[in-house]
Scaffold this active site. Structure first.
Site, PDB file in Angstrom:
ATOM      1  N   GLY A 158      28.006  22.109  31.090  1.00 31.33           N
ATOM      2  CA  GLY A 158      28.214  22.265  29.653  1.00 31.33           C
ATOM      3  C   GLY A 158      26.896  22.091  28.915  1.00 31.33           C
ATOM      4  O   GLY A 158      25.951  21.539  29.469  1.00 31.33           O
ATOM      5  N   CYS A 183      26.605  19.709  37.341  1.00 31.85           N
ATOM      6  CA  CYS A 183      25.673  19.623  36.217  1.00 31.85           C
ATOM      7  C   CYS A 183      26.179  18.630  35.160  1.00 31.85           C
ATOM      8  O   CYS A 183      26.228  17.436  35.420  1.00 31.85           O
ATOM      9  CB  CYS A 183      25.433  21.036  35.659  1.00 31.85           C
ATOM     10  SG  CYS A 183      23.938  21.154  34.666  1.00 31.85           S
ATOM     11  N   TYR A 184      26.610  19.088  33.987  1.00 29.76           N
ATOM     12  CA  TYR A 184      27.118  18.157  32.964  1.00 29.76           C
ATOM     13  C   TYR A 184      28.291  17.327  33.528  1.00 29.76           C
ATOM     14  O   TYR A 184      28.379  16.113  33.283  1.00 29.76           O
ATOM     15  CB  TYR A 184      27.574  18.954  31.740  1.00 29.76           C
ATOM     16  CG  TYR A 184      28.143  18.113  30.614  1.00 29.76           C
ATOM     17  CD1 TYR A 184      27.316  17.504  29.679  1.00 29.76           C
ATOM     18  CD2 TYR A 184      29.522  17.938  30.487  1.00 29.76           C
ATOM     19  CE1 TYR A 184      27.839  16.741  28.642  1.00 29.76           C
ATOM     20  CE2 TYR A 184      30.049  17.178  29.454  1.00 29.76           C
ATOM     21  CZ  TYR A 184      29.215  16.582  28.533  1.00 29.76           C
ATOM     22  OH  TYR A 184      29.731  15.828  27.510  1.00 29.76           O
ATOM     23  N   HIS A 243      24.008  24.470  40.470  1.00 29.39           N
ATOM     24  CA  HIS A 243      25.233  25.269  40.295  1.00 29.39           C
ATOM     25  C   HIS A 243      25.618  25.996  41.592  1.00 29.39           C
ATOM     26  O   HIS A 243      25.119  27.086  41.843  1.00 29.39           O
ATOM     27  CB  HIS A 243      25.022  26.286  39.175  1.00 29.39           C
ATOM     28  CG  HIS A 243      24.949  25.647  37.823  1.00 29.39           C
ATOM     29  ND1 HIS A 243      26.062  25.406  37.064  1.00 29.39           N
ATOM     30  CD2 HIS A 243      23.904  25.149  37.129  1.00 29.39           C
ATOM     31  CE1 HIS A 243      25.711  24.802  35.941  1.00 29.39           C
ATOM     32  NE2 HIS A 243      24.405  24.635  35.955  1.00 29.39           N
ATOM     33  N   GLU A 300      28.211  27.555  42.168  1.00 27.62           N
ATOM     34  CA  GLU A 300      29.076  28.702  41.873  1.00 27.62           C
ATOM     35  C   GLU A 300      28.309  29.991  41.603  1.00 27.62           C
ATOM     36  O   GLU A 300      28.875  31.073  41.688  1.00 27.62           O
ATOM     37  CB  GLU A 300      29.996  28.386  40.680  1.00 27.62           C
ATOM     38  CG  GLU A 300      29.317  28.262  39.313  1.00 27.62           C
ATOM     39  CD  GLU A 300      28.693  26.895  39.035  1.00 27.62           C
ATOM     40  OE1 GLU A 300      28.373  26.184  39.997  1.00 27.62           O
ATOM     41  OE2 GLU A 300      28.488  26.557  37.857  1.00 27.62           O
ATOM     42  N   VAL A 316      34.689  51.376  34.938  1.00 28.77           N
ATOM     43  CA  VAL A 316      35.640  50.856  35.922  1.00 28.77           C
ATOM     44  C   VAL A 316      36.756  50.068  35.216  1.00 28.77           C
ATOM     45  O   VAL A 316      37.938  50.235  35.516  1.00 28.77           O
ATOM     46  CB  VAL A 316      34.913  49.910  36.912  1.00 28.77           C
ATOM     47  CG1 VAL A 316      35.871  49.381  37.951  1.00 28.77           C
ATOM     48  CG2 VAL A 316      33.764  50.630  37.587  1.00 28.77           C
ATOM     49  N   ASP A 317      36.376  49.226  34.250  1.00 23.55           N
ATOM     50  CA  ASP A 317      37.348  48.316  33.649  1.00 23.55           C
ATOM     51  C   ASP A 317      38.498  49.052  32.965  1.00 23.55           C
ATOM     52  O   ASP A 317      39.664  48.797  33.231  1.00 23.55           O
ATOM     53  CB  ASP A 317      36.674  47.390  32.621  1.00 23.55           C
ATOM     54  CG  ASP A 317      35.432  46.747  33.191  1.00 23.55           C
ATOM     55  OD1 ASP A 317      35.319  46.699  34.424  1.00 23.55           O
ATOM     56  OD2 ASP A 317      34.575  46.309  32.399  1.00 23.55           O
ATOM     57  N   SER A 318      38.138  49.977  32.049  1.00 29.15           N
ATOM     58  CA  SER A 318      39.217  50.640  31.312  1.00 29.15           C
ATOM     59  C   SER A 318      40.013  51.555  32.238  1.00 29.15           C
ATOM     60  O   SER A 318      41.212  51.747  32.040  1.00 29.15           O
ATOM     61  CB  SER A 318      38.669  51.394  30.103  1.00 29.15           C
ATOM     62  OG  SER A 318      37.753  52.375  30.509  1.00 29.15           O
ATOM     63  N   LYS A 357      33.891  41.413  37.526  1.00 27.95           N
ATOM     64  CA  LYS A 357      33.717  42.809  37.919  1.00 27.95           C
ATOM     65  C   LYS A 357      34.062  43.080  39.390  1.00 27.95           C
ATOM     66  O   LYS A 357      34.734  44.058  39.702  1.00 27.95           O
ATOM     67  CB  LYS A 357      32.259  43.187  37.667  1.00 27.95           C
ATOM     68  CG  LYS A 357      32.042  44.650  37.554  1.00 27.95           C
ATOM     69  CD  LYS A 357      32.452  45.091  36.190  1.00 27.95           C
ATOM     70  CE  LYS A 357      32.236  46.526  35.936  1.00 27.95           C
ATOM     71  NZ  LYS A 357      32.485  46.817  34.515  1.00 27.95           N
TER      72      LYS A 357
END
Ligand code: XMP
Length: 514
Positions: free
Chosen positions: A58, A85-86, A173, A175, A228-230, A370
């Site tokens: 954060g 982290c935070y 991090h 992730e 791709v998304d729509s 994505k």
């Protein structure tokens, strides 16, 4: 909170840019993860049946007035915790250690040496790892109840463990995709320490989404862009509501070359969807006239888009729902998350609808990244060529033309970007890149044409690698490929005399230049 998260992981959101990415990574391990507000209590977590808790990073300082805190009860040892982290700094403070502004800020890559092998670092320890750091505060004193597992040059306590307990903290991090073996570390915590259940899959997500979406009553309007998304949103809705779906393609004049034809092919021909095409390019260019500020440009595009949409909806409607291809990074970067995140950019497809619009927004992909959307698209039968297309921002070329958007600069940007994509395809480098394009501003540089000196545009080529768009690194392209790009752009794109290559990663830069 009365969610059933049996066997899953709760990620408490302290506002970090990567909070949701942690969920995505945990889901990648086949374990369900939910992002919950930072104040979620131990009692609520226990009721939900979670196997473990991850505290996100954060932007605050743990001692700052108004800084977000966790329920102190969660540190009592009843539930396994990983603080990142935070979240790690909160854990240190909760156990009586100290956190302070570091003399030296650590951003980007850092080498982490593992001092206590096994456990959290099982399979990671050999030679340490290169981890992604992004912090200015650090743990300066850890309590006697904690032992050090790893250190870096900037963080002597880069990873710690509560002695005899199941609480871990990491300053870096795990992730983000640029942390080596970060996935292994998360897996050691989620599957090893927490013993979480592996019962999440994309096929299950698809099935649940179609079930949910089929409960929508009335008609659904979906804006498709060729991206791709729509396309995935349209495909999933078509599966859920059938003929009650209507798709519209708005040509903003800010799109990549040949976009309309691609949409006609994939959605119209391959998937058999009903798509209406509207050419609104003059309206968009009009709205952008005289606008140079990046945020104002985004707002102008967003507003015009919403207006054109609304008019179409009024004329052709009524439509009850409006489907959008919002992804999680759009939500988080627009500050619309569960926690106290800072706004980085205003994304036009998030919250940009005028109050007069009487449709309800449906965002079937708002939980996904994505790479997950591509996987979902594959399950829905979208062709490979459509799924591997690079992402393209909602405000389009308006954010790749620096300063005022003019027809001349748009032409340069579009033509040069087409060449970048073509050369990468030819050289087999397109799929490895996350995005590849050219951008242009107002600066003119001197060139020579024949015997004549001539001022012309300097185009900047940007090619980046990324897994999710949250972090990115510039692509180490083959020099021959770069040369081909440069030569073709100066030869084929009118008005360009020089080509540069952008060497910045994200952070500190963002992928789009604006
Ligand atoms: P940045 O530039 O923030 O971009 O590093 C991260 C990813 O998001 C895309 N992007 C957008 N997508 N609307 C979108 O739909 C937007 O306003 C927008 N701005 C950036 C960008 O192309 C990259 O993939």
């Amino acid at each position: 909170m009365d969610q059933d998260l049996t066997g899953g992981i709760a990620v408490l959101d302290f506002g970090g840019q990567y909070a949701h990415l942690i969920c995505r990574r945990v889901r990648g391990l086949g374990v369900y993860a939910a992002l919950l507000p930072h104040g979620t209590t131990l009692a609520e977590l226990e009721r939900a049946g979670v196997s473990g808790v991850i505290l996100s990073g954060g932007p605050s300082s743990v001692y700052a007035p108004g800084a977000p805190h966790a329920d102190p009860e969660i540190f009592g040892g009843k539930i396994p915790i990983l603080g990142i982290c935070y979240g790690y700094q909160l854990m240190v403070k909760a156990h009586g250690g100290e956190v302070a502004g570091a003399g030296r800020r650590e951003y980007g890559r850092s080498r982490v040496r593992v001092t206590e092998a096994g456990g959290l670092f099982e399979g990671v320890d050999g030679g340490g790892l290169v981890a992604w750091m992004s912090h200015s505060d650090s743990a300066t004193k850890i309590p006697p109840s904690m032992e050090v597992l790893a250190a870096s040059d900037g963080s002597p306590y880069a990873a710690v463990r509560l002695s005899g307990g199941e609480q871990y903290g990491v300053q870096f991090h795990p992730e983000v995709s640029h942390t080596e073996k970060g996935e292994r570390l998360l897996s050691n915590f989620v599957l090893g320490v927490c013993g979480a259940e592996r019962k999440w899959s994309m096929r299950g997500f698809l099935q649940r989404s179609v079930e949910e979406l089929s409960k929508l009553d009335g008609t659904v309007l979906c804006a498709v862009s060729g991206g791709v998304d729509s396309s995935v949103v349209a495909a999933i809705l078509s599966k859920a509501v059938g003929a009650r779906l209507r798709c519209v393609f708005i040509d903003t004049g800010l799109l990549r070359e040949g976009e309309k034809e691609k949409v006609q092919g994939v959605l119209g021909r391959d998937l058999g969807l009903r798509v209406t095409f509207i050419d609104a390019s003059d309206r968009f260019l009009g709205a952008l006239e005289g606008v140079a500020d990046p945020e104002e440009k985004r707002r102008a595009v967003g507003k015009t888009f919403a207006d054109v949409f609304e008019e179409f909806a009024r004329e052709e409607g009524p439509f009850v729902h409006l489907a959008q291809g919002t992804l999680y990074p759009d939500v988080i970067e627009s500050g619309r998350s569960t926690g106290p995140a800072a706004v980085i950019k205003t994304h036009h497809n998030v919250g940009g609808l005028p109050p007069g619009l009487s449709m309800r927004t449906v965002e079937p992909l708002r939980e996904l990244y994505k790479d997950e959307v591509r996987e979902l698209g594959g399950l829905l039968g979208l062709p490979e060529s459509a799924l591997k297309r690079h992402p393209f921002p909602g405000p389009g070329l308006a954010v790749r033309v620096l300063g005022e958007v003019t027809a001349e600069k748009l032409g340069v940007c579009r033509g040069a970007s087409r060449i970048v994509e073509e050369v990468l395809e030819e050289d087999g480098a397109y799929s490895e890149a996350w995005q590849a394009f050219a951008y242009v501003g107002d600066d003119k540089v001197t060139g020579v044409l024949g015997d004549e000196r001539r001022y012309g545009f300097q185009v900047v080529v940007k090619v980046v690698e990324s897994v999710d768009g949250m972090t990115a690194d510039w692509s180490r392209l083959d020099l021959g490929t770069l040369e081909k790009i440069s030569t073709r752009i100066t030869n084929e794109v009118q008005g360009v005399v020089a080509v540069a290559y952008n060497l910045s990663s994200k952070p500190p830069a963002t992928i789009e230049p604006q």
